[in-house]
Design an enzyme around this catalytic site. Structure first.
Site, PDB file in Angstrom:
ATOM      1  NE  ARG A   1      18.044   2.170  76.607  1.00 55.96           N
ATOM      2  CZ  ARG A   1      17.334   2.398  75.514  1.00 55.96           C
ATOM      3  NH1 ARG A   1      16.007   2.490  75.568  1.00 55.96           N
ATOM      4  NH2 ARG A   1      17.937   2.514  74.335  1.00 55.96           N
ATOM      5  CG  ASP A   2      16.173  -0.836  73.280  1.00 53.21           C
ATOM      6  OD1 ASP A   2      14.967  -1.030  73.453  1.00 53.21           O
ATOM      7  OD2 ASP A   2      16.643  -0.430  72.212  1.00 53.21           O
TER       8      ASP A   2
ATOM      9  CG  HIS B   1      19.300   0.796  67.938  1.00 51.06           C
ATOM     10  ND1 HIS B   1      19.663   0.593  69.253  1.00 51.06           N
ATOM     11  CD2 HIS B   1      17.991   0.423  67.860  1.00 51.06           C
ATOM     12  CE1 HIS B   1      18.627   0.133  69.934  1.00 51.06           C
ATOM     13  NE2 HIS B   1      17.594   0.016  69.095  1.00 51.06           N
TER      14      HIS B   1
ATOM     15  CG  HIS C   1      14.176  -2.528  66.805  1.00 55.80           C
ATOM     16  ND1 HIS C   1      13.411  -2.740  67.933  1.00 55.80           N
ATOM     17  CD2 HIS C   1      15.038  -1.541  67.137  1.00 55.80           C
ATOM     18  CE1 HIS C   1      13.774  -1.916  68.897  1.00 55.80           C
ATOM     19  NE2 HIS C   1      14.772  -1.165  68.428  1.00 55.80           N
TER      20      HIS C   1
ATOM     21  CB  CYS D   1      10.018   1.685  70.583  1.00 58.46           C
ATOM     22  SG  CYS D   1       9.448   3.366  70.941  1.00 58.46           S
TER      23      CYS D   1
ATOM     24  CG  ASN E   1      16.968  -3.749  70.420  1.00 58.64           C
ATOM     25  OD1 ASN E   1      17.264  -2.644  70.006  1.00 58.64           O
ATOM     26  ND2 ASN E   1      16.215  -3.918  71.500  1.00 58.64           N
TER      27      ASN E   1
END
Length: 306
Positions: A12-13, A204, A206, A237, A246
């Site tokens: 996903r991310d 979460h 990065h 993002c 990430n």
């Protein structure tokens, strides 16, 4: 030592920023391989519009085809009520809702004010009504690329409001890699003091400025046991200028296992999966342990000829 739980977000991310579409077959195969590695949770896809994120236009097919392993939760990101309805139809175990702690990023990312986002997500939580677990990810929790510092009280207050609505978990997101270890330790302490002990609190990070693993360590030492990570260090993002990927799941898991923490993840198996990732996305990835091998992997002595 405490058990540390990882949520893998690569499909996903990790994939949402990739320029070339990753075939559905490859996504399903990757999720199935990750499911066998011992993850606590996998965020498989996002039920957003195909126009907004073309990479994830196959969400229903992905969720319908993956092999679900007992003990692994399959989460999906949903931006609105329609996305939540699609996610429930797909039998997602958890719905991950998102809004930003900063007004500027919320406008850029979601085209709504924070007040509008909170109202919309409140309605989603109400409609879901316990049919699936709900997590809320709060973006820019450690800083906004447009506004700079985001007061901790903004993040904590927003988290408390969602906790009052009955969500299972909150994820504090370092969307642009602006967090540093001292800030992380302070935020984790305040969040744990103010939020219900029953709430699942996830971090979460990065690695935009190279502090991702240091921030993980600061959070672990502050008592946090749930983390997101992306295989290979992929992700970012699209509405956060300069944001890179990430933290690499395999690098973070390797670090914690080397320190004696239990993660439940079969690292050797995960590294075998990680080494396939460059072929899937068509380029090298930032992660390091998949290239160098774990620190306990020894090599034979090779002497140069005289």
């Amino acid at each position: 030592m405490k058990r540390i739980f990882f949520n893998e977000v690569v499909t996903r991310d990790g994939f949402q920023m990739e320029p070339d579409f990753v075939p559905t077959d490859a996504k399903v195969a990757l999720i199935d391989e990750l499911s066998a590695c011992g993850y606590a949770k996998i965020e498989a896809t996002s039920f957003t519009s195909a126009k907004a994120i073309p990479m994830l236009r196959d969400a229903e097919e992905v969720m319908g085809r993956i092999h679900r392993v007992p003990g692994v939760e399959y989460a999906v990101l949903v931006p609105n009520l329609r996305g939540a309805e699609r996610a429930l139809e797909s039998r997602a175990d958890e719905l991950n809702l998102v809004m930003s702690a900063s007004e500027s990023h919320n406008q850029a990312n979601l085209r709504m004010s924070r007040a509008q986002s909170f109202a919309a997500l409140s309605e989603v939580i109400k409609v879901v009504g316990g049919r699936a677990a709900v997590n809320v990810s709060i973006s820019t929790a450690f800083g906004c690329p447009m506004e700079g510092n985001v007061p901790a009280e903004e993040v904590i207050g927003l988290s408390e409001r969602f906790a009052d609505l009955g969500v299972r978990g909150i994820t504090a997101c370092d969307t642009t890699g602006m967090a540093h270890p001292a800030q992380v330790a302070a935020m984790c302490e305040q969040l744990q003091q103010r939020l219900p002990a029953s709430l699942q609190l996830t971090l979460h990070f990065h690695n935009t400025r190279g502090m991702g693993l240091a921030n993980v360590l600061a959070a672990v030492q502050s008592g946090i046991v749930h983390f997101d990570g992306s295989l290979g260090g992929l992700g970012g993002c699209p509405y956060a200028p300069g944001a890179s990927g990430n933290i690499a799941s395999e690098d973070a898991i390797h670090m914690l296992q080397a320190m004696g923490y239990e993660t439940g993840v079969d690292l050797e198996r995960l590294l075998a999966v990680a080494r396939k990732l460059p072929e899937i996305v068509g380029h090298e990835v930032p992660a390091q342990v998949s290239k160098a091998g774990p620190l306990w992997q020894l090599h034979p002595v090779v002497c140069q000829a005289a």
